[in-house]
Design an enzyme around this catalytic site. Sequence first.
Site, mmCIF file in Angstrom:
data_model
loop_
_atom_site.group_PDB
_atom_site.id
_atom_site.type_symbol
_atom_site.label_atom_id
_atom_site.label_comp_id
_atom_site.label_asym_id
_atom_site.label_seq_id
_atom_site.Cartn_x
_atom_site.Cartn_y
_atom_site.Cartn_z
ATOM 1 N N CYS A 347 0.802 -1.239 0.000
ATOM 2 C CA CYS A 347 0.000 0.000 0.000
ATOM 3 C C CYS A 347 0.830 1.283 0.000
ATOM 4 O O CYS A 347 0.571 2.179 -0.826
ATOM 5 C CB CYS A 347 -0.954 0.012 1.191
ATOM 6 S SG CYS A 347 -1.636 -1.575 1.635
ATOM 7 N N ASP A 396 -2.226 -7.335 -5.733
ATOM 8 C CA ASP A 396 -2.626 -6.134 -5.012
ATOM 9 C C ASP A 396 -3.041 -5.025 -5.971
ATOM 10 O O ASP A 396 -2.435 -4.859 -7.029
ATOM 11 C CB ASP A 396 -1.448 -5.648 -4.165
ATOM 12 C CG ASP A 396 -1.894 -5.100 -2.829
ATOM 13 O OD1 ASP A 396 -3.112 -4.951 -2.631
ATOM 14 O OD2 ASP A 396 -1.020 -4.834 -1.988
#
Length: 650
Positions: A347, A396
């Site tokens: 992230c 992701d």
Amino acid sequence: MASSHSLLFSSSFLSKPSSFTSSLRRFVYLPSRRFWPRQRHGFSTVFAVATEPAISNTGPKKTEPSTVVLPSNESSDKLLKIRHTCAHVMAMAVQKLFPDAKVTIGPWIDNGFYYDFDMEPLTDKDLKRIKKEMDRIISRNLPLLREEVSREEAQKRIMAINEPYKMEILEGIKEEPITVYHIGNEWWDLCAGPHVETTGKINKKAVELESVAGAYWRGDEKRQMLQRIYGTAWESEEQLKAYLHFKEEAKRRDHRRIGQDLDLFSIQDEAGGGLVFWHPKGAIVRNIIEESWKKMHVEHGYDLIYTPHVAKADLWKISGHLDFYRENMYDQMEIEDELYQLRPMNCPYHILLYQRKRQSYRDLPIRVAELGTVYRYELSGSLHGLFRVRGFTQDDAHIFCLEDQIKDEIRGVLDLTEEILSRFGFNKYEVNLSTRPEKSVGGDDIWEKATSALRDALDDKGWSYEVDEGGGAFYGPKIDLKIEDALGRKWQCSTIQVDFNLPQRFDITYVDTNSDKKRPIMIHRAVLGSLERFFGVLIEHYAGDFPLWLSPIQVRVLPVTDNQLEFCKEVSKKLRACGVRAELCHGERLPKLIRNAETQKIPLMAVVGPKEVETGTVTVRSRFGGELGTIPVDDFINKINIAVETRTAL
């Protein structure tokens, strides 16, 4: 000893057979709701298991076998009580046979129960003795009696029998009065229940002790190593037999064994536990997964990116991982007087890419996706094949969008998720929507908007779902999706998570129509979860019998004798030149070459004898379709390419 006040819990049992699946679909049937509009791909451990032998999927159609319905703890209060009481009966039996054993906790779990003891290691012979003692206790039909006592009285009784773990459990119980359950007047346990009325309510022929494992007290590797005895219990002997049948099939599909037999992957001790080596055949399947994933993401408007595996430790301070996730991170390394950290998440990297330039509302939504490898510390005892590892590649992606774009973006993720999972043979899901917990960041308005957007997207999709009130993360609501495999087991794969926290921590902004800086919404999402775990699920779903389009080796060319070897080399070369994954095997008698190909689960065998050399053909044997006859090589290649394109069998 078991205490439902604070320690009892129910663990989850990890998690649509396709035309390529083995005959298991006639061997084990695990019903769930069919996927219709507004109908949920529901999770249910109420499954049915065939009581007759498997029927070959290539043989004549036969009558479906009768089934035994196996209830779950959620569907049957009676079963839950039986399993909880079995844990107590087992503890009583252990202490009768091993008076020095100290008891700790004994909860029910999805398929039975367990109990942890501080005692010397147990053997299989010991388990048989314990089961016999349990049978005697059950046959005596002793009553289960509930008693309420004061904390002081509980402490007094515990000290009298010298049970230190029991005292620690008592200290963790905040409610009063303290509840105790007795088995007759011979044994008791701190417990809130529930239990059957008497031990005679348990069918001793429906109970089996399964295994012994080591377990640290409280899950802390610095605490005492305990002996954990696992057992299974059902309402009837017929249910137990059906469960054991199911369990044997699950064992046959174990990805660790199949991975070794088919030479797909390994964990090398010299390199360290939890670190996966993808062998050439496994790497082929991984490449197919990756290429499919990339293609579909690009089609859905994602930008593919690559980011580093390490970063300065300061990045993880900003993200909060060092404060809240440190125990799962590897030690920092010093490079030129600066501290660096292996990444446990992707992230922060994606946020840095977002921040590389000034963003306008016109630029949103921004979708970035990465197959990013992360590293997380796991205890060696918790590592499990491809399912629990220390280094793995997440599929992701992050979406940065406006508040009024949340619903459409979530719906897009749901569509992409369905497209990807269905491609690999998964068409049944359990969907859960988790809402705001007591402690959270972000205002009421944005939480309401985000939760409503997730709910509306699910409604638009036509998927029903269960709402887990208060089950969201502190930084936003989420959708979790579990896929159902050929055995009906549920596997957590896909997650869609709205995040109000990281945008604030990194102070990311966009410029709105008035040239004011505003905070975008960030959506985390993964479809497969990780490539390693998903590959493990795929192996077990197909039992290693991958469909033609996914199989690492699609064709094995087999000469009848070495006289046909040169022609076989030409055929193999032509197959590979046309994109068919083919290999040539020789040096053995043809029957053995065929058996070896069957053992290695090769979808197609192209047999070449003198006649085939003369006519430029191959005689084809399909693992799924039987004998396909003699076919010109070019026609064979064309049939394979069509089958791969349509993802069908040949």
